[in-house]
Design an enzyme around this catalytic site. Structure first.
Site, short mmCIF file in Angstrom:
data_model
loop_
_atom_site.label_atom_id
_atom_site.label_comp_id
_atom_site.label_asym_id
_atom_site.label_seq_id
_atom_site.Cartn_x
_atom_site.Cartn_y
_atom_site.Cartn_z
N ASN A 40 -26.85 6.93 49.92
CA ASN A 40 -25.71 7.47 50.62
C ASN A 40 -24.99 7.91 49.14
O ASN A 40 -24.80 7.35 48.16
CB ASN A 40 -24.70 6.35 51.38
CG ASN A 40 -24.54 5.11 50.55
OD1 ASN A 40 -25.49 4.68 49.66
ND2 ASN A 40 -23.60 4.62 50.71
N GLU A 42 -20.95 8.78 48.26
CA GLU A 42 -19.44 8.93 48.75
C GLU A 42 -18.56 9.69 47.95
O GLU A 42 -19.00 10.08 46.87
CB GLU A 42 -18.79 7.41 48.67
CG GLU A 42 -19.69 6.37 49.76
CD GLU A 42 -19.27 5.01 49.59
OE1 GLU A 42 -19.48 4.16 50.46
OE2 GLU A 42 -18.16 4.69 48.75
N CYS A 51 -24.61 10.35 54.32
CA CYS A 51 -25.43 8.99 54.26
C CYS A 51 -26.77 9.15 53.94
O CYS A 51 -27.19 10.33 53.82
CB CYS A 51 -25.43 8.60 55.95
SG CYS A 51 -23.76 8.42 56.83
N GLU A 53 -29.56 8.54 55.48
CA GLU A 53 -30.65 9.03 56.25
C GLU A 53 -30.54 10.60 56.55
O GLU A 53 -31.49 11.31 56.41
CB GLU A 53 -30.24 8.44 57.86
CG GLU A 53 -30.53 7.04 57.67
CD GLU A 53 -28.95 6.54 57.49
OE1 GLU A 53 -28.86 5.39 58.36
OE2 GLU A 53 -28.12 6.73 56.71
N CYS A 85 -24.93 5.68 61.65
CA CYS A 85 -23.86 6.07 62.30
C CYS A 85 -24.04 7.22 63.26
O CYS A 85 -25.36 7.65 63.33
CB CYS A 85 -23.10 6.67 61.39
SG CYS A 85 -23.39 8.36 60.39
N CYS A 88 -25.49 10.76 61.70
CA CYS A 88 -26.94 10.70 61.45
C CYS A 88 -27.67 10.56 62.46
O CYS A 88 -28.76 11.39 62.57
CB CYS A 88 -27.44 9.55 60.59
SG CYS A 88 -26.58 9.34 59.05
#
Length: 132
Positions: A40, A42, A51, A53, A85, A88
């Site tokens: 991830n 940010e 993210c 994934e 999430c 994803c």
């Protein structure tokens, strides 16, 4: 195999850039072209965050992967109930078959396995875009 993926994920997790949430994640997607990793990343503008994934899946696509076989994810959390999430899951619905196995590790190595269809039994996908 699962133990080796955990060890690899734990090393990759250190590359996570998560100064805001402090919630680190790393992922390995296994494909027909090999394994691809993601963490991830940010951003102070939260929508610009990606993210682990999606980072791994997009890397696989950029490298010519066409068939996805499994996904391994680790988080810095001690919880055992972490799942992707919705963004994803939506991306996964584009590329994953219902039976692809997704394995989630917590930081201590405890893991849970799901089939993709268990995480997103209904999705908006290319089938909905086909003309009647």
């Amino acid at each position: 195999m699962i133990v080796s993926k955990f060890s690899e994920l734990k090393k990759i997790l250190k590359n996570s850039y998560s100064p805001y949430s402090k919630f680190k994640t790393a992922a390995i997607v296994v494909t027909d072209k090999g394994d691809f990793v993601g963490v991830n990343v940010e951003n102070s503008s939260y929508p610009a965050t990606i993210c682990a994934e999606r980072n791994a899946i997009f890397s696989a696509i950029a490298n010519g992967a066409k068939k996805f076989k499994s996904l391994y994810v680790i988080s810095s959390s001690k919880r055992k109930d972490i799942v992707p999430c919705a963004m994803c899951l939506q991306v996964m619905s584009e590329f994953f078959t219902p039976n692809i196995e997704i394995i989630f590790f917590n930081i201590n190595g405890a893991y849970v396995k799901y089939k993709f269809s268990q995480l997103l039994p209904f999705s908006f996908n290319k089938k909905q875009l086909k003309k009647n």
